[in-house]
Design an enzyme around this catalytic site. Structure first.
Site, PDB file in Angstrom:
ATOM      1  N   GLU A 117      15.994 -14.311  -0.047  1.00 19.68           N
ATOM      2  CA  GLU A 117      16.597 -15.077   0.628  1.00 19.68           C
ATOM      3  C   GLU A 117      15.269 -16.459   0.982  1.00 19.68           C
ATOM      4  O   GLU A 117      15.803 -17.465   0.404  1.00 19.68           O
ATOM      5  CB  GLU A 117      15.457 -13.951   1.846  1.00 19.68           C
ATOM      6  CG  GLU A 117      16.741 -14.476   2.935  1.00 19.68           C
ATOM      7  CD  GLU A 117      16.384 -14.416   4.562  1.00 19.68           C
ATOM      8  OE1 GLU A 117      16.462 -14.654   5.500  1.00 19.68           O
ATOM      9  OE2 GLU A 117      17.240 -12.929   4.492  1.00 19.68           O
ATOM     10  N   ASP A 132       1.066  -1.327  -0.213  1.00 18.97           N
ATOM     11  CA  ASP A 132       0.585  -0.475   0.128  1.00 18.97           C
ATOM     12  C   ASP A 132       0.806   0.979  -0.495  1.00 18.97           C
ATOM     13  O   ASP A 132       1.698   1.255   0.753  1.00 18.97           O
ATOM     14  CB  ASP A 132      -0.471  -0.134   1.145  1.00 18.97           C
ATOM     15  CG  ASP A 132      -1.764   1.057   1.793  1.00 18.97           C
ATOM     16  OD1 ASP A 132      -3.191   1.144  -0.012  1.00 18.97           O
ATOM     17  OD2 ASP A 132      -2.894   1.308   2.186  1.00 18.97           O
TER      18      ASP A 132
HETATM   19  C1  NOJ Z   1      -4.633   2.770  -0.561  1.00 20.20           C
HETATM   20  C2  NOJ Z   1      -5.486   1.680  -0.481  1.00 20.20           C
HETATM   21  O1  NOJ Z   1      -5.550   1.382  -1.682  1.00 20.20           O
HETATM   22  C3  NOJ Z   1      -6.622   2.805  -0.297  1.00 20.20           C
HETATM   23  O2  NOJ Z   1      -7.796   1.694  -0.860  1.00 20.20           O
HETATM   24  C4  NOJ Z   1      -6.439   3.174   0.984  1.00 20.20           C
HETATM   25  O3  NOJ Z   1      -7.766   4.003   1.820  1.00 20.20           O
HETATM   26  C5  NOJ Z   1      -5.158   3.892   1.175  1.00 20.20           C
HETATM   27  N1  NOJ Z   1      -4.299   3.741   0.264  1.00 20.20           N
HETATM   28  C6  NOJ Z   1      -4.839   4.323   2.517  1.00 20.20           C
HETATM   29  O4  NOJ Z   1      -3.907   3.426   2.961  1.00 20.20           O
END
Ligand code: NOJ
Length: 536
Positions: free
Chosen positions: A254, A204
């Site tokens: 690894e 993310d």
């Molecule tokens: C991107 C994720 O896809 C989204 O759903 C989320 O709200 C934001 N990052 C924050 O983590």
């Protein structure tokens, strides 16, 4: 050292948004046992793997992207034993499993953040986050002028007068990656899941993590709140982040050295240009990064051609492959984005979404499919305000960028909600209401109708798996009229898309191998894509 098997280079991964996939307990929220029950369906579809959206313990302020414990399962979704059963079932079916890891921020309920709140200004517990004194005579102004992605200031004040930084909601404090404890802690988390057998991670906000040192004011403080993309150049895309991806890559290597099977890192990378994007997939960094420009392109032949050419030029040159994506849980679904008015699935938006799917599956590289895309689900645009859960709505009061409409639980069967999504409990209600027209999209109907989106995806995936021309490689554009894009893959696989509404001459003779709509020999109708096997 074993030679490694680069399975990910042209893999097709299906994104499972767990809370909306399949509910096994009747509480209206999808769960891990539901995912396990749905695996045979995904096997039949023909995907190589799944990416599971976050299922960790979380107060769910941003549906799990606010993680309180990176090494557990929220009781909403099951437990670790259920996770292990899901892994075992996926393994038996030959389906790879990616988890969603959230390293930019955690939940305000994470024990380390609670410790920071209880700690003194300047304490080691606070140094794991970005705590700072405010400005103005009494410190009542935030430390800088940054805005959060989901609206409002990026700072929240705590009772002792300090402020902490959160680029999303106040319930999602940003980690301070300049503190080495954070990298060590994430290593432990990666190993925890890799030791449980996962095949990799979707990362993310992979262009986040580091902020410009000193946290200076931005010249355009509202930039992040204005768009769906992270654009404040002081808060994102700092050069130091690449060190983290090198570290994670060597940790994954690894594991790959032990059994020859690469563990995949795929980053959610939103950066301004394809060239900067390419920096994230250098050979010692992430294996893949979603190339969102295809998703962002309007339905227009020139726009698609530009995006595809840039990707091939800048990313393929790194030694990685391009990772194509048309839909995900943050974006308006293609059927609606390409023009479907509100409901129904047989109009222009649906025809274009089908054509885009064939185009994506013919492009060199890897592809991701978001659950429901294979059913041609439209965005649910008429959810009443009082059922909306997206923090963007809560924080901005505006429906403009909200994401609930693409997250409505999947229809599996039957004529009325919950359409087989929840099982066992009379009157169980899905966490977001499903519109009555979802009946037309239920998986049982899709499987029974050879003209459905599902069959198009399934046929495309089967051909992709069997034809050497598809998957990794290069493409060569063909000369075509303005509204048409056509290219040749490998030894004679032609893919063409007509972005216009009028029929165009087909760029290859004979009956197509596969087409997104009726396609008589010699003609490529409007809003249609087709594949031919020909020597051109
Ligand atoms: C991107 C994720 O896809 C989204 O759903 C989320 O709200 C934001 N990052 C924050 O983590």
């Amino acid at each position: 050292m074993l030679s490694k098997y680069h399975w990910w280079r042209d893999a097709v991964i299906y994104q499972v948004y767990v809370r909306s996939f399949l509910d096994s307990t009747g509480d209206g929220i999808g769960d891990l046992a539901g995912v396990r029950a749905g695996l045979p369906y995904l096997k039949k579809l023909g995907v190589d793997g799944i990416w599971l959206s976050p299922f960790y313990p979380s107060p769910q302020h941003d549906h799990g992207y606010d993680v309180a414990d990176y090494r557990g399962v929220d009781p909403l979704f099951g437990d670790l034993a259920e996770f292990d059963s899901l892994m075992a079932a996926a393994r038996r079916l030959g389906i790879k499993v990616l988890l969603d890891i959230v390293p930019n921020h955690c939940s305000s309920e994470h024990p380390w953040f609670r410790e920071a709140l209880a700690g003194e200004p300047g304490s080691p517990a606070r140094a794991r986050f970005h705590f700072a004194d405010g400005r103005g005579p009494d410190g009542s102004e935030p430390p800088n002028n940054w805005h959060a992605m989901f609206g409002g200031p990026a700072w929240t004040r705590v009772p002792d007068g300090q402020w902490y930084l959160h680029m999303f909601t106040p319930e999602q404090p940003d980690w301070n990656w300049r503190n080495p404890e954070i990298a060590d802690e994430f290593d432990r988390t990666l190993r925890f899941w890799l030791d449980r057998g996962v095949d990799g991670f979707r990362i993310d906000v992979a262009a986040g993590l580091f902020k410009h040192p000193g946290l200076p004011d931005s010249d355009d403080p509202e930039a992040d709140a204005r768009t769906r993309d992270s654009v404040n150049p002081l808060a994102w895309n700092q050069p130091e982040v690449h060190e983290v991806w090198r570290r994670w890559r060597s940790l994954c290597e690894e594991y790959a050295d032990r059994d020859g099977l690469e563990r995949l890192l795929v980053g959610e990378v939103s950066v301004p240009t394809a060239r900067e994007h390419a920096l994230y997939v250098r050979p010692d960094e992430l294996h893949q990064a979603f190339f969102f420009d295809l998703l962002g392109a309007p339905w227009d032949a020139d726009a698609f051609r530009k995006v595809i050419s840039e990707a091939m030029q800048d990313i393929a040159g790194t030694g990685s492959t391009v990772t194509w994506v048309l839909n995900n849980h943050d974006q308006v679904r293609t059927v609606t984005r390409y023009g479907e008015p509100a409901t129904g699935g047989s109009g222009l938006g649906a025809a274009r979404a089908r054509a885009a799917a064939l185009l994506m599956l013919a492009l060199p590289g890897a592809a991701y499919i978001y659950q429901g895309e294979e059913l041609g689900l439209p965005e649910v645009v008429d959810l009443p305000d009082d059922v909306l859960t997206d923090p963007i709505f809560r924080r901005t009061g505006s429906r403009a960028r909200i994401r609930d409409g693409c997250r409505v639980p999947l229809p599996w069967s039957g004529q009325a909600s919950p359409f087989g999504f929840t099982s066992g409990v009379e009157g169980a209600k899905p966490w977001l209401p499903q519109p009555s027209y979802f009946a037309e999209y239920a998986t049982d109907r899709a499987l029974a109708d050879t003209r459905s989106f599902w069959h198009l995806y399934r046929d495309g995936l089967q051909l992709r798996a069997s034809l050497p021309q598809l998957g990794e490689g290069t493409l060569r554009w063909l000369d075509t009229p303005p509204d048409v894009l056509a290219f040749v893959r490998g030894d004679g696989l032609v893919c063409a898309v007509n972005f216009g509404t009028a029929p165009a001459p087909a760029p290859a003779p004979g009956t197509p191998l596969l087409s997104s709509g009726p396609c008589p020999p010699g003609v490529l109708p409007g809003a249609t894509a087709a594949w031919w096997l020909n020597d051109l």
